[in-house]
Design an enzyme around this catalytic site. Sequence first.
Site, PDB file in Angstrom:
ATOM      1  N   THR A   1      30.654  -1.322 -20.841  1.00  0.00           N
ATOM      2  CA  THR A   1      30.170  -2.521 -20.137  1.00  0.00           C
ATOM      3  C   THR A   1      30.466  -2.405 -18.635  1.00  0.00           C
ATOM      4  O   THR A   1      29.907  -3.143 -17.837  1.00  0.00           O
ATOM      5  CB  THR A   1      30.845  -3.798 -20.707  1.00  0.00           C
ATOM      6  OG1 THR A   1      32.255  -3.554 -20.860  1.00  0.00           O
ATOM      7  CG2 THR A   1      30.265  -4.182 -22.049  1.00  0.00           C
TER       8      THR A   1
ATOM      9  N   GLY B   1      30.520  14.496 -15.225  1.00  0.00           N
ATOM     10  CA  GLY B   1      30.292  14.603 -13.780  1.00  0.00           C
ATOM     11  C   GLY B   1      31.089  15.743 -13.174  1.00  0.00           C
ATOM     12  O   GLY B   1      30.564  16.538 -12.383  1.00  0.00           O
TER      13      GLY B   1
ATOM     14  N   GLU C   1      45.963   8.010 -34.221  1.00  0.00           N
ATOM     15  CA  GLU C   1      46.564   9.166 -33.561  1.00  0.00           C
ATOM     16  C   GLU C   1      45.678   9.529 -32.372  1.00  0.00           C
ATOM     17  O   GLU C   1      44.448   9.432 -32.461  1.00  0.00           O
ATOM     18  CB  GLU C   1      46.643  10.358 -34.534  1.00  0.00           C
ATOM     19  CG  GLU C   1      47.546  10.104 -35.718  1.00  0.00           C
ATOM     20  CD  GLU C   1      48.994   9.843 -35.316  1.00  0.00           C
ATOM     21  OE1 GLU C   1      49.475  10.468 -34.352  1.00  0.00           O
ATOM     22  OE2 GLU C   1      49.645   8.993 -35.966  1.00  0.00           O
TER      23      GLU C   1
ATOM     24  N   LEU D   1      27.516  10.764 -43.068  1.00  0.00           N
ATOM     25  CA  LEU D   1      28.242  10.420 -41.836  1.00  0.00           C
ATOM     26  C   LEU D   1      27.610   9.215 -41.142  1.00  0.00           C
ATOM     27  O   LEU D   1      26.390   9.157 -40.974  1.00  0.00           O
ATOM     28  CB  LEU D   1      28.195  11.627 -40.879  1.00  0.00           C
ATOM     29  CG  LEU D   1      28.693  11.371 -39.451  1.00  0.00           C
ATOM     30  CD1 LEU D   1      30.211  11.204 -39.420  1.00  0.00           C
ATOM     31  CD2 LEU D   1      28.277  12.497 -38.509  1.00  0.00           C
TER      32      LEU D   1
ATOM     33  N   HIS E   1      25.532  15.050 -17.696  1.00  0.00           N
ATOM     34  CA  HIS E   1      25.234  14.106 -18.790  1.00  0.00           C
ATOM     35  C   HIS E   1      24.267  14.749 -19.797  1.00  0.00           C
ATOM     36  O   HIS E   1      24.392  14.557 -20.998  1.00  0.00           O
ATOM     37  CB  HIS E   1      24.614  12.825 -18.226  1.00  0.00           C
ATOM     38  CG  HIS E   1      25.571  12.032 -17.384  1.00  0.00           C
ATOM     39  ND1 HIS E   1      26.867  11.770 -17.782  1.00  0.00           N
ATOM     40  CD2 HIS E   1      25.437  11.450 -16.160  1.00  0.00           C
ATOM     41  CE1 HIS E   1      27.479  11.055 -16.848  1.00  0.00           C
ATOM     42  NE2 HIS E   1      26.641  10.858 -15.852  1.00  0.00           N
TER      43      HIS E   1
ATOM     44  N   ASP F   1      34.362  12.325 -21.914  1.00  0.00           N
ATOM     45  CA  ASP F   1      34.555  12.221 -20.464  1.00  0.00           C
ATOM     46  C   ASP F   1      34.466  13.593 -19.794  1.00  0.00           C
ATOM     47  O   ASP F   1      34.779  14.611 -20.414  1.00  0.00           O
ATOM     48  CB  ASP F   1      35.936  11.578 -20.205  1.00  0.00           C
ATOM     49  CG  ASP F   1      36.055  11.038 -18.797  1.00  0.00           C
ATOM     50  OD1 ASP F   1      35.038  10.972 -18.072  1.00  0.00           O
ATOM     51  OD2 ASP F   1      37.179  10.684 -18.413  1.00  0.00           O
TER      52      ASP F   1
ATOM     53  N   LEU G   1      42.595   4.510 -22.034  1.00  0.00           N
ATOM     54  CA  LEU G   1      41.657   4.053 -23.063  1.00  0.00           C
ATOM     55  C   LEU G   1      40.372   3.464 -22.492  1.00  0.00           C
ATOM     56  O   LEU G   1      39.375   3.332 -23.220  1.00  0.00           O
ATOM     57  CB  LEU G   1      42.334   3.029 -23.985  1.00  0.00           C
ATOM     58  CG  LEU G   1      43.472   3.587 -24.845  1.00  0.00           C
ATOM     59  CD1 LEU G   1      44.093   2.488 -25.691  1.00  0.00           C
ATOM     60  CD2 LEU G   1      42.975   4.722 -25.738  1.00  0.00           C
TER      61      LEU G   1
HETATM   62  C1  FPP Z   1      31.808   9.963 -18.793  1.00  0.00           C
HETATM   63  O1  FPP Z   1      31.797  11.099 -17.977  1.00  0.00           O
HETATM   64  C2  FPP Z   1      30.598   9.972 -19.561  1.00  0.00           C
HETATM   65  C3  FPP Z   1      29.688   8.964 -19.614  1.00  0.00           C
HETATM   66  C4  FPP Z   1      29.847   7.687 -18.915  1.00  0.00           C
HETATM   67  C5  FPP Z   1      28.447   9.129 -20.360  1.00  0.00           C
HETATM   68  C6  FPP Z   1      28.621   9.809 -21.656  1.00  0.00           C
HETATM   69  C7  FPP Z   1      27.299  10.153 -22.183  1.00  0.00           C
HETATM   70  C8  FPP Z   1      27.029  11.297 -22.824  1.00  0.00           C
HETATM   71  C9  FPP Z   1      28.034  12.305 -23.128  1.00  0.00           C
HETATM   72  C10 FPP Z   1      25.676  11.559 -23.338  1.00  0.00           C
HETATM   73  C11 FPP Z   1      25.326  10.512 -24.333  1.00  0.00           C
HETATM   74  C12 FPP Z   1      24.313  10.960 -25.242  1.00  0.00           C
HETATM   75  C13 FPP Z   1      23.728  10.160 -26.135  1.00  0.00           C
HETATM   76  C14 FPP Z   1      22.877  10.757 -27.137  1.00  0.00           C
HETATM   77  C15 FPP Z   1      23.907   8.706 -26.148  1.00  0.00           C
HETATM   78  P1  FPP Z   1      31.743  10.909 -16.415  1.00  0.00           P
HETATM   79  O2  FPP Z   1      30.343  10.914 -15.976  1.00  0.00           O
HETATM   80  O3  FPP Z   1      32.516   9.691 -16.032  1.00  0.00           O
HETATM   81  O4  FPP Z   1      32.470  12.192 -15.922  1.00  0.00           O
HETATM   82  P2  FPP Z   1      33.385  12.304 -14.638  1.00  0.00           P
HETATM   83  O5  FPP Z   1      34.589  11.428 -14.881  1.00  0.00           O
HETATM   84  O6  FPP Z   1      33.717  13.740 -14.606  1.00  0.00           O
HETATM   85  O7  FPP Z   1      32.569  11.846 -13.460  1.00  0.00           O
END
Ligand code: FPP
Length: 250
Positions: free
Chosen positions: A76, A33, A217, A141, A47, A30, A205
């Site tokens: 989802t 953004g 944990e 892995l 991203h 997370d 979560l």
């Molecule tokens: C949440 O951060 C993140 C996501 C919804 C996307 C996560 C995706 C990646 C880290 C890249 C994935 C890469 C591959 C290879 C599949 P947010 O955008 O909600 O952040 P914010 O809460 O700060 O807006």
Amino acid sequence: MRAFFSKAPATTSQTLDTENIPQHIAIIMDGNGRWAKSRGLPRMAGHHSGMKTVKRITMAAERLGVKYLTLYAFSTENWKRPKAEVEFLMKLPQEFLSIELNELIEKNVQVRMMGYKGDLPDHTLHAVEEAIRKTANNTGLVLNFALNYGSRKEMIEAVRQIGYSVQAGDLQPDEIEESHLANHLLTAGMPDPDLLIRTSGELRLSNFMLWQLAYSEMWFTDVYWPEFAEEHFHEAIQEYQRRARRYGGL
Ligand code: FPP
């Protein structure tokens, strides 16, 4: 106080107990953004940078001998985001795999996907399925992408399958045990996560592995996912190693 990388303790793999590495680590990635916004960049840049962290942490997990790494890449509920952002996110698995698949194969990593394939665009699904196919016999892995994943949907689907078994007379309601539900989840055959990491300071979560995290944990950090470094990953594992897991016992 926000734990920026520069202030993070210098935790190295040498300070970890190699006998007590979590077998399964799940991560809610997370803060992409907010990381971008804090730098005056568009969310997509966050991203994209988060994708590089996926590589960094996958390789760190592989070096430590972690057996399963589950990454929450798209929920989802994420379809509610603006169309352009959803389209961008759906291109990332493809971009990531086009760059990294050869090295993943070389490192004996097995790629898996946990989520609902039907709603994914063809280009996303093809890239993921190709990676799954090409790494199916790898024994190192397991890199498990939670993509279009939602825990409540997963549980509803499991209950529905159990309902069919009851309806067919193959199972009595009184006979239903934890294993029946677990065997119908998308994680069937995998151990539950030992450790859950969530970045960016959020303490929830978000519909992620609600059944499977019952005794995991949890470790939370203020660090945004794009700046989550190997040192932070080691710090989380070090903290995990200090915890006594009692599973409700004494
Ligand atoms: C949440 O951060 C993140 C996501 C919804 C996307 C996560 C995706 C990646 C880290 C890249 C994935 C890469 C591959 C290879 C599949 P947010 O955008 O909600 O952040 P914010 O809460 O700060 O807006």
